[in-house]
Write an enzyme that holds these catalytic residues in place. Sequence first.
Site, mmCIF file in Angstrom:
data_model
loop_
_atom_site.group_PDB
_atom_site.id
_atom_site.type_symbol
_atom_site.label_atom_id
_atom_site.label_comp_id
_atom_site.label_asym_id
_atom_site.label_seq_id
_atom_site.Cartn_x
_atom_site.Cartn_y
_atom_site.Cartn_z
ATOM 1 N N HIS A 11 1.081 -1.177 -0.033
ATOM 2 C CA HIS A 11 0.016 0.006 0.314
ATOM 3 C C HIS A 11 1.004 1.308 0.052
ATOM 4 C CE1 HIS A 11 -3.685 2.343 1.176
ATOM 5 N NE2 HIS A 11 -2.606 3.186 1.645
ATOM 6 N N GLU A 12 1.904 1.431 0.736
ATOM 7 C CA GLU A 12 2.746 2.430 0.875
ATOM 8 C C GLU A 12 3.657 2.690 -0.294
ATOM 9 O OE1 GLU A 12 2.175 4.629 3.243
ATOM 10 O OE2 GLU A 12 0.823 3.255 4.131
ATOM 11 N N HIS A 39 1.891 4.718 -2.696
ATOM 12 C CA HIS A 39 2.034 6.213 -2.801
ATOM 13 C C HIS A 39 3.212 6.346 -3.148
ATOM 14 C CE1 HIS A 39 -1.827 6.094 -0.801
ATOM 15 N NE2 HIS A 39 -1.052 5.773 0.406
ATOM 16 N N GLU A 69 -5.536 6.792 -1.783
ATOM 17 C CA GLU A 69 -5.748 5.969 -0.799
ATOM 18 C C GLU A 69 -6.304 4.520 -1.294
ATOM 19 O OE1 GLU A 69 -4.174 5.937 1.702
ATOM 20 O OE2 GLU A 69 -4.057 7.946 2.698
#
Length: 216
Positions: free
Chosen positions: A99-100, A103, A157
Amino acid sequence: MGCVVVGTINICANEDHEPVDVDIKRNLTAGEIALAKLMFKDAIDYSKVKIVRGGLKGMPDRTDNAMTPKGEIHLPTKEYDTTKDFSKSLPRDKVWFMHEMTHVWQYQLGFDVVTHGAIAFAEGGYVTRKGEDRPIAYMIYLEGKDRNKSFKEFSFEQQGDIVSFYFDAVYLKNSNIKRHSKNIKDLPLFREILKDFLINPKNQDLLPVRNHSNYK
């Protein structure tokens, strides 16, 4: 400003003996790069990615969550100290890492993660509604209002969750994360959403374009 070393940690203070925010960071391991390449291939310059211990005025520790505003992953200090290599960690940590890394991918391709994160915060996107297990900004309704959306139509997100949930369903066969069975069930939908990303993650047209004024 003076610093002392306690174990492997630098503790620094200014002339008034007040602690200051000093970045302690590491490079990605070879295993972490290999893990990320399963999804992002060569769309990320992995040499620029750092894992940072805390920082950001203590926000990762206060929220007990990672933050990746400018292409570096800021972990809460406890997680930084105990997680030396996400590729050797538990499935839930691998999903968190992916997930990170989404980003990181967004940032390196030109998306303003800082501004959109501030908008999400100001508009209540990080509030968790009663009966839901994720903050509003993360929630995905694949059988409802989000059905038939393309990847770029999801928030930044939501993109992080779509990538990490797909990764969980495809690559973590023995995953014990709470929603693993749901991720497997939703895999055909994730695969359709990610079809262009999986072919060419370098495509900047895949970055979020959704209006973020609807975190309601």
